[in-house]
Design a protein around this motif. Sequence first.
Motif, short mmCIF file in Angstrom:
data_model
loop_
_atom_site.label_atom_id
_atom_site.label_comp_id
_atom_site.label_asym_id
_atom_site.label_seq_id
_atom_site.Cartn_x
_atom_site.Cartn_y
_atom_site.Cartn_z
N TYR A 86 0.82 -1.21 0.00
CA TYR A 86 0.00 0.00 0.00
C TYR A 86 0.86 1.26 0.00
CZ TYR A 86 -3.14 -3.66 1.55
OH TYR A 86 -3.84 -4.84 1.64
N ARG A 87 0.35 2.25 -0.71
CA ARG A 87 1.07 3.53 -0.74
C ARG A 87 0.97 4.21 0.61
NH1 ARG A 87 -1.17 6.10 -6.47
NH2 ARG A 87 -0.06 4.68 -7.88
N PRO A 88 2.02 4.93 1.02
CA PRO A 88 1.95 5.65 2.30
C PRO A 88 0.91 6.76 2.23
CG PRO A 88 3.93 6.26 1.09
CD PRO A 88 3.32 5.11 0.34
N TRP A 139 -7.07 8.80 -1.77
CA TRP A 139 -5.84 8.03 -1.53
C TRP A 139 -6.10 6.54 -1.65
CZ3 TRP A 139 -5.10 5.57 3.56
CH2 TRP A 139 -3.90 4.85 3.63
N ASP A 157 -5.07 3.90 -5.13
CA ASP A 157 -4.00 2.96 -4.84
C ASP A 157 -4.27 1.65 -5.58
OD1 ASP A 157 -2.04 1.33 -3.82
OD2 ASP A 157 -2.39 1.89 -1.72
N PRO A 190 3.51 -6.68 -3.58
CA PRO A 190 3.69 -5.48 -4.40
C PRO A 190 4.09 -5.83 -5.83
CG PRO A 190 4.89 -5.32 -2.32
CD PRO A 190 4.43 -6.74 -2.44
N ASN A 205 6.47 -2.10 -9.99
CA ASN A 205 6.43 -0.65 -9.83
C ASN A 205 6.23 -0.27 -8.37
OD1 ASN A 205 6.80 -0.17 -12.55
ND2 ASN A 205 4.61 -0.09 -13.00
N ALA A 206 5.35 -1.02 -7.68
CA ALA A 206 5.13 -0.72 -6.27
C ALA A 206 6.39 -0.97 -5.45
CB ALA A 206 3.97 -1.56 -5.74
N ARG A 249 8.63 1.94 -5.93
CA ARG A 249 8.18 3.10 -5.15
C ARG A 249 8.52 2.94 -3.68
NH1 ARG A 249 3.48 2.72 -8.19
NH2 ARG A 249 2.45 1.69 -6.42
N LEU A 250 8.24 1.73 -3.13
CA LEU A 250 8.57 1.50 -1.73
C LEU A 250 10.06 1.61 -1.49
CD1 LEU A 250 6.18 -1.52 -1.00
CD2 LEU A 250 5.95 0.81 -0.12
N SER A 308 11.02 5.21 -1.46
CA SER A 308 10.60 5.82 -0.20
C SER A 308 11.53 5.41 0.93
CB SER A 308 9.16 5.39 0.11
OG SER A 308 8.76 5.89 1.36
#
Length: 428
Positions: free
Chosen positions: A80-82, A97, A101, A199, A202-203, A206-207, A210
């Motif tokens: 999950y995106r933050p 949000w 997602d 994930p 791409n996820a 992103r993680l 981050s």
Amino acid sequence: MDSRDWIRDGLRSVLAGLIVIPLAALNLPLFALSVATLILGVVPGLGLLLFPLVTLLVRARADLARRLGAQSGVTISRPYRPMPDGARLGLWRYYKWILTDPATWRDFAWLVPGAVIGIVLGALTIAVPLYGLEGILLIPLWIWLGTGWYGYGAIWPFDTVGDAFLSLPQGALILSIGLAAAPHLRRFDALFTRLLLAPTRNAELRLRVSQLTVTRADAVDAQAAELRRIERDLHDGAQVRLVSLGMTIGLAEEMVEADPVGARKLLAEARETSTAALADLRHVVRGIHPPVLAERGLDGAVRALALALPIPVTVETALPGRLDTPVESAAYFVVAEALANVTRHSFARTVSVELWHTGSILVMRIIDDGLGGADPAGGTGLRGIERRLAAFDGTMSLSSPPGGPTVVTMELPCASFSPKTTPSSGTG
């Protein structure tokens, strides 16, 4: 594998199957509830309120599936995106949000097939061992009680009592097959779960970005704090002594002709000051990169640390060689900080330090018999260790029940070594 191991693993998998079936069945009402809230989402205001609540329930169910997968040896990360800054302040931003997602929709897509796979595999996990157990226990009992003819396994129906008791070896075989297959069925279920709940590429990127952003900020902060410490040590130690040294030599120059005895005393004082300044500089250098670490490697440097502690420390190492310099330095300082925490807070009588390399990971474990109750949130020492490890993608785990013992396990990714002598052990 020992026979007791596969029996134990099989029984655990069967018990997990008992848990998985009702959880998998829960997916179906969750899916129906999700569809209903999406339909109601066209009603202004109602969708904003209901959809996030249902999504939280679905995510909680998905997290349970991820934890069950981890018990089967399949790691499933949360994708999950933050939450963006300020999202809690507005219902619309919170709704947006969740809605945007991609992991939300992957959770929804998993609910129905996850229910089918979970129920089918869970039923197989339980049914085969139970059927084997039936052949061992129930069939002979039923025949003994005269409940009538029956059949089992390859014999349908029983024509004689001898046929009935042939269920015993068949039941033992089926039970063994069921227990042996149960962990594989649970693992297959976990792998299917990972297919949708892990994930995406791409996820993961992103993680990772981050995480790197956070660790980079921590590394910069740690470096800035280290530079301030060095500056403070130089300013308060060596610099003061060097200024005093210059003034003492200047006075000696003025007195050398008029008062030679006094000048010699000042020069002797200057010599002592220069010795003290040199000691201060060596202390600063040791804080940057200890010479013993450069000369003897992590093994020797940790043993030197152990010798300097006021309590007995046992050191055991199994390292195939010298580490890369940055990793070796990070490992040394986290061990030093962990041992410093032991001496300051634990009231331990003995400490053991274990270092070994497995796969591409350097593992460091500190065990003390102190009071326990250590908490990373309670001080800066353990948090500093976590920050230093995070800069190298390392991790720290802590077990410290009240009354002890306290076990700190630190891991650092490390793949390259240079040749070294054989592993050793001893007491510092």
